[in-house]
Design a protein around this motif. Sequence first.
Motif, PDB file in Angstrom:
ATOM      1  N   THR A   1       0.850  -1.205   0.000  1.00  0.00           N
ATOM      2  CA  THR A   1       0.000   0.000   0.000  1.00  0.00           C
ATOM      3  C   THR A   1       0.883   1.253   0.000  1.00  0.00           C
ATOM      4  OG1 THR A   1      -1.849   1.061   1.126  1.00  0.00           O
ATOM      5  CG2 THR A   1      -0.216   0.013   2.555  1.00  0.00           C
ATOM      6  N   HIS A   2       0.273   2.426   0.259  1.00  0.00           N
ATOM      7  CA  HIS A   2       1.042   3.677   0.307  1.00  0.00           C
ATOM      8  C   HIS A   2       0.666   4.450   1.555  1.00  0.00           C
ATOM      9  CE1 HIS A   2       0.894   2.647  -3.975  1.00  0.00           C
ATOM     10  NE2 HIS A   2       2.141   3.076  -3.961  1.00  0.00           N
ATOM     11  N   MET A   3       1.643   5.097   2.133  1.00  0.00           N
ATOM     12  CA  MET A   3       1.374   5.962   3.278  1.00  0.00           C
ATOM     13  C   MET A   3       1.379   7.404   2.758  1.00  0.00           C
ATOM     14  SD  MET A   3       0.497   5.940   6.287  1.00  0.00           S
ATOM     15  CE  MET A   3       0.892   4.362   7.012  1.00  0.00           C
ATOM     16  N   LEU A   4       0.225   8.074   2.883  1.00  0.00           N
ATOM     17  CA  LEU A   4       0.128   9.452   2.410  1.00  0.00           C
ATOM     18  C   LEU A   4       0.240  10.396   3.601  1.00  0.00           C
ATOM     19  CD1 LEU A   4      -3.001   9.269   0.053  1.00  0.00           C
ATOM     20  CD2 LEU A   4      -0.711   8.362  -0.312  1.00  0.00           C
ATOM     21  N   SER A   5       0.990  11.471   3.395  1.00  0.00           N
ATOM     22  CA  SER A   5       1.025  12.518   4.408  1.00  0.00           C
ATOM     23  C   SER A   5       0.301  13.726   3.810  1.00  0.00           C
ATOM     24  CB  SER A   5       2.476  12.847   4.737  1.00  0.00           C
ATOM     25  OG  SER A   5       2.496  13.932   5.601  1.00  0.00           O
ATOM     26  N   LEU A   6      -0.708  14.218   4.538  1.00  0.00           N
ATOM     27  CA  LEU A   6      -1.543  15.306   4.011  1.00  0.00           C
ATOM     28  C   LEU A   6      -1.576  16.469   4.997  1.00  0.00           C
ATOM     29  CD1 LEU A   6      -3.786  12.503   3.240  1.00  0.00           C
ATOM     30  CD2 LEU A   6      -3.737  14.232   1.455  1.00  0.00           C
ATOM     31  N   ARG A   7      -1.748  17.681   4.459  1.00  0.00           N
ATOM     32  CA  ARG A   7      -1.809  18.860   5.331  1.00  0.00           C
ATOM     33  C   ARG A   7      -3.058  19.677   5.011  1.00  0.00           C
ATOM     34  NH1 ARG A   7       3.015  21.482   4.266  1.00  0.00           N
ATOM     35  NH2 ARG A   7       1.961  22.394   2.482  1.00  0.00           N
ATOM     36  N   GLN A   8      -3.847  19.978   6.062  1.00  0.00           N
ATOM     37  CA  GLN A   8      -4.968  20.902   5.898  1.00  0.00           C
ATOM     38  C   GLN A   8      -4.328  22.286   5.857  1.00  0.00           C
ATOM     39  OE1 GLN A   8      -6.899  23.331   6.377  1.00  0.00           O
ATOM     40  NE2 GLN A   8      -9.027  22.691   6.218  1.00  0.00           N
ATOM     41  N   ASN A   9      -4.374  22.930   4.713  1.00  0.00           N
ATOM     42  CA  ASN A   9      -3.578  24.146   4.534  1.00  0.00           C
ATOM     43  C   ASN A   9      -4.063  25.337   5.343  1.00  0.00           C
ATOM     44  OD1 ASN A   9      -1.501  23.243   2.965  1.00  0.00           O
ATOM     45  ND2 ASN A   9      -2.582  23.551   1.035  1.00  0.00           N
ATOM     46  N   VAL A  10      -5.314  25.355   5.782  1.00  0.00           N
ATOM     47  CA  VAL A  10      -5.811  26.499   6.550  1.00  0.00           C
ATOM     48  C   VAL A  10      -5.458  26.339   8.025  1.00  0.00           C
ATOM     49  CG1 VAL A  10      -7.858  27.809   7.235  1.00  0.00           C
ATOM     50  CG2 VAL A  10      -7.653  26.932   4.891  1.00  0.00           C
ATOM     51  N   THR A  11      -5.707  25.120   8.570  1.00  0.00           N
ATOM     52  CA  THR A  11      -5.412  24.920   9.998  1.00  0.00           C
ATOM     53  C   THR A  11      -3.950  24.544  10.230  1.00  0.00           C
ATOM     54  OG1 THR A  11      -5.968  22.571   9.850  1.00  0.00           O
ATOM     55  CG2 THR A  11      -7.771  24.090  10.401  1.00  0.00           C
ATOM     56  N   GLY A  12      -3.311  24.041   9.177  1.00  0.00           N
ATOM     57  CA  GLY A  12      -1.920  23.591   9.308  1.00  0.00           C
ATOM     58  C   GLY A  12      -1.815  22.169   9.838  1.00  0.00           C
ATOM     59  N   ASP A  13      -2.952  21.526  10.146  1.00  0.00           N
ATOM     60  CA  ASP A  13      -2.923  20.151  10.663  1.00  0.00           C
ATOM     61  C   ASP A  13      -2.355  19.188   9.625  1.00  0.00           C
ATOM     62  OD1 ASP A  13      -4.110  20.924  13.017  1.00  0.00           O
ATOM     63  OD2 ASP A  13      -6.159  20.562  12.271  1.00  0.00           O
ATOM     64  N   VAL A  14      -1.477  18.317  10.092  1.00  0.00           N
ATOM     65  CA  VAL A  14      -0.905  17.301   9.201  1.00  0.00           C
ATOM     66  C   VAL A  14      -1.408  15.940   9.672  1.00  0.00           C
ATOM     67  CG1 VAL A  14       1.261  16.228   8.438  1.00  0.00           C
ATOM     68  CG2 VAL A  14       1.134  18.703   8.730  1.00  0.00           C
ATOM     69  N   PHE A  15      -1.765  15.080   8.749  1.00  0.00           N
ATOM     70  CA  PHE A  15      -2.232  13.750   9.142  1.00  0.00           C
ATOM     71  C   PHE A  15      -1.772  12.711   8.124  1.00  0.00           C
ATOM     72  CE2 PHE A  15      -5.827  13.443   6.132  1.00  0.00           C
ATOM     73  CZ  PHE A  15      -5.990  14.776   5.787  1.00  0.00           C
ATOM     74  N   GLU A  16      -1.833  11.444   8.531  1.00  0.00           N
ATOM     75  CA  GLU A  16      -1.385  10.357   7.649  1.00  0.00           C
ATOM     76  C   GLU A  16      -2.550   9.448   7.321  1.00  0.00           C
ATOM     77  OE1 GLU A  16       2.193   8.493   9.106  1.00  0.00           O
ATOM     78  OE2 GLU A  16       3.219  10.052   7.954  1.00  0.00           O
ATOM     79  N   LEU A  17      -2.448   8.821   6.161  1.00  0.00           N
ATOM     80  CA  LEU A  17      -3.547   7.992   5.679  1.00  0.00           C
ATOM     81  C   LEU A  17      -2.970   6.899   4.797  1.00  0.00           C
ATOM     82  CD1 LEU A  17      -6.806   8.509   5.419  1.00  0.00           C
ATOM     83  CD2 LEU A  17      -6.195   9.116   3.094  1.00  0.00           C
ATOM     84  N   GLU A  18      -3.498   5.690   4.924  1.00  0.00           N
ATOM     85  CA  GLU A  18      -3.054   4.602   4.037  1.00  0.00           C
ATOM     86  C   GLU A  18      -3.947   4.543   2.821  1.00  0.00           C
ATOM     87  OE1 GLU A  18      -1.272   1.046   6.680  1.00  0.00           O
ATOM     88  OE2 GLU A  18      -2.920   0.491   5.343  1.00  0.00           O
ATOM     89  N   SER A  19      -3.356   4.363   1.650  1.00  0.00           N
ATOM     90  CA  SER A  19      -4.180   4.208   0.447  1.00  0.00           C
ATOM     91  C   SER A  19      -3.453   3.279  -0.529  1.00  0.00           C
ATOM     92  CB  SER A  19      -4.422   5.583  -0.192  1.00  0.00           C
ATOM     93  OG  SER A  19      -5.305   5.465  -1.269  1.00  0.00           O
ATOM     94  N   ASP A  20      -4.168   2.235  -0.967  1.00  0.00           N
ATOM     95  CA  ASP A  20      -3.540   1.294  -1.910  1.00  0.00           C
ATOM     96  C   ASP A  20      -3.272   1.973  -3.251  1.00  0.00           C
ATOM     97  OD1 ASP A  20      -3.844  -0.543   0.030  1.00  0.00           O
ATOM     98  OD2 ASP A  20      -5.367  -1.760  -0.998  1.00  0.00           O
ATOM     99  N   VAL A  21      -4.247   2.788  -3.662  1.00  0.00           N
ATOM    100  CA  VAL A  21      -4.168   3.398  -4.999  1.00  0.00           C
ATOM    101  C   VAL A  21      -4.294   4.911  -4.857  1.00  0.00           C
ATOM    102  CG1 VAL A  21      -5.507   3.693  -7.135  1.00  0.00           C
ATOM    103  CG2 VAL A  21      -5.048   1.397  -6.265  1.00  0.00           C
ATOM    104  N   VAL A  22      -3.522   5.645  -5.668  1.00  0.00           N
ATOM    105  CA  VAL A  22      -3.640   7.110  -5.700  1.00  0.00           C
ATOM    106  C   VAL A  22      -3.792   7.537  -7.161  1.00  0.00           C
ATOM    107  CG1 VAL A  22      -2.533   9.315  -5.130  1.00  0.00           C
ATOM    108  CG2 VAL A  22      -2.195   7.334  -3.635  1.00  0.00           C
TER     109      VAL A  22
END
Length: 449
Positions: free
Chosen positions: A321-342
């Motif tokens: 799978t893939h580990m995605l790192s994402l950022r909410q650009n307004v709040t600055g919150d960063v979070f991670e998410l697993e996704s097989d396909v992007v």
Amino acid sequence: MSLKQPQFEKVYDIIGVGIGPFNLGLAAMLDETGGKEALFFEKKTEFNWHKGMLIDGTTLQVPFFADLVSMANVKSKYTFLNYLQEHNRLYHFYFLENFHIPRKEYNHYCRWTASQLNSCRFGMGVEQILPVENGDVPLYEVIVRSEETGETETYYTKHLAVGIGTSPSVPSHLEKKLGTKVIHSSQYLDRKEELLNARSITVVGSGQSAAEVFYDLAQHQDNDSYSLNWFTRSKGFFPMEYSKLGLEYFSPDYTDFFYKLSPSKKDDLLQKQDLLYKGISMETIADIYDLLYEKSVGQQKPDIHLQAMTELVSLEKKADTHMLSLRQNVTGDVFELESDVVILGTGYSPSFPHFLMNMQESIEWDHKNRYQITHDYRLQTKDLENNHIFIQNGELHTHGVGAPDLGLGAHRNAVIINKLFEKEIYSVSHKNVFQNFGLEPSWNPTTVH
Ligand SMILES: Cc1cc2nc3c(=O)[nH]c(=O)nc-3n(C[C@H](O)[C@H](O)[C@H](O)COP(=O)(O)OP(=O)(O)OC[C@H]3O[C@@H](n4cnc5c(N)ncnc54)[C@H](O)[C@@H]3O)c2cc1C
């Protein structure tokens, strides 16, 4: 520039590189005009309009009049209406009462047109173009490779029409991550069957392509039971402008207004015009909303997550799978998410044609290293003023938002043909819309900037 002396057999008036809708329209219009020897090369073995995105149920985003020829000549035998008549579909279309035809039908119409044009050669990729001389007459030498045999052929022409379209665009930090499970939306249908086996799929982007892929996957989700995410770093999943006065920006009049602006004003304006051509159609947004509504009936919670203002910062492969790192650009919150396909619906961008690399010195570049284009769509060169290189759909920075629009293709080809013949073959109208973009000719500016 030093010019070599080749052997000449036949010299064409114009050779086109690429057979997408724009050069196909030029081939069709030249076929009816007659009087010029034209040849068009396409590296793909047959005409197919963005094959990876011919999703069931998708339509053209412009009225059917944006066919290959109508907006320059409704009497042409290559109009969409004539195509319908030839296929005994006029009544079907009449009762359909919809200007926005299926994308599949537009593709079929283009293939029908291409099949009638002797000037169109498929399975032939243009590799290199060089200026040469026949005695004192300057020409272009065009080296073409057959996709089937791998052999090259050489052709000579007075003028060129470059219609190679735009290329899938991927953020630079994701380029190396592309593979069978991380793809650009342009490959969607080629990979769809295997992607549906994934446990989780993430779509990135908020243009029409991302929305169409998301909608298609949301429709399949019940059968294939994957978790489905849709992220965009834009401020929202917003609609593309489609009001009648907004559509007037896709007219020869706006193109003329834009062309006369200074380069810095053009760049400023283009930056603010994203939603004229980059958002999602109102219909697709409505389809998506209706589907989400239906899926949520009876307190159901479909495994679907939509989030705007959220950027895909990084993507790492982790086992299968893939580990995605994402950022909410307004709040600055960063979070991670697993996704097989992007699936990256991150758009398309123009690129400099590699086959013109050897002519870079002859080309006039602007302060941002972009080639300059004349009002009548010729590449501006230092020493090739009698041998035109027409550019189709590579002139967003000089001619504005209408460059990729199918509704302006026939107009651009009318301008190109008039230049090619050095006389008016197609009449080109200069007052086509109700609004003014600059001043009325009778109004005098009172302030000068
Ligand atoms: C999925 C999608 C849907 C779109 N829908 C709309 C719409 O509804 N309305 C609208 O106004 N616009 C639409 N657009 C935008 C645009 O008008 C289209 O992308 C259109 O196809 C552009 O036509 P083109 O002739 O410039 O290029 P393309 O259609 O990209 O064709 C260029 C061709 O050149 C060939 N080529 C490239 N290099 C070479 C070479 N060296 N030798 C030989 N051949 C070569 C390529 O193989 C390709 O077939 C859409 C774009 C996409 C991606």
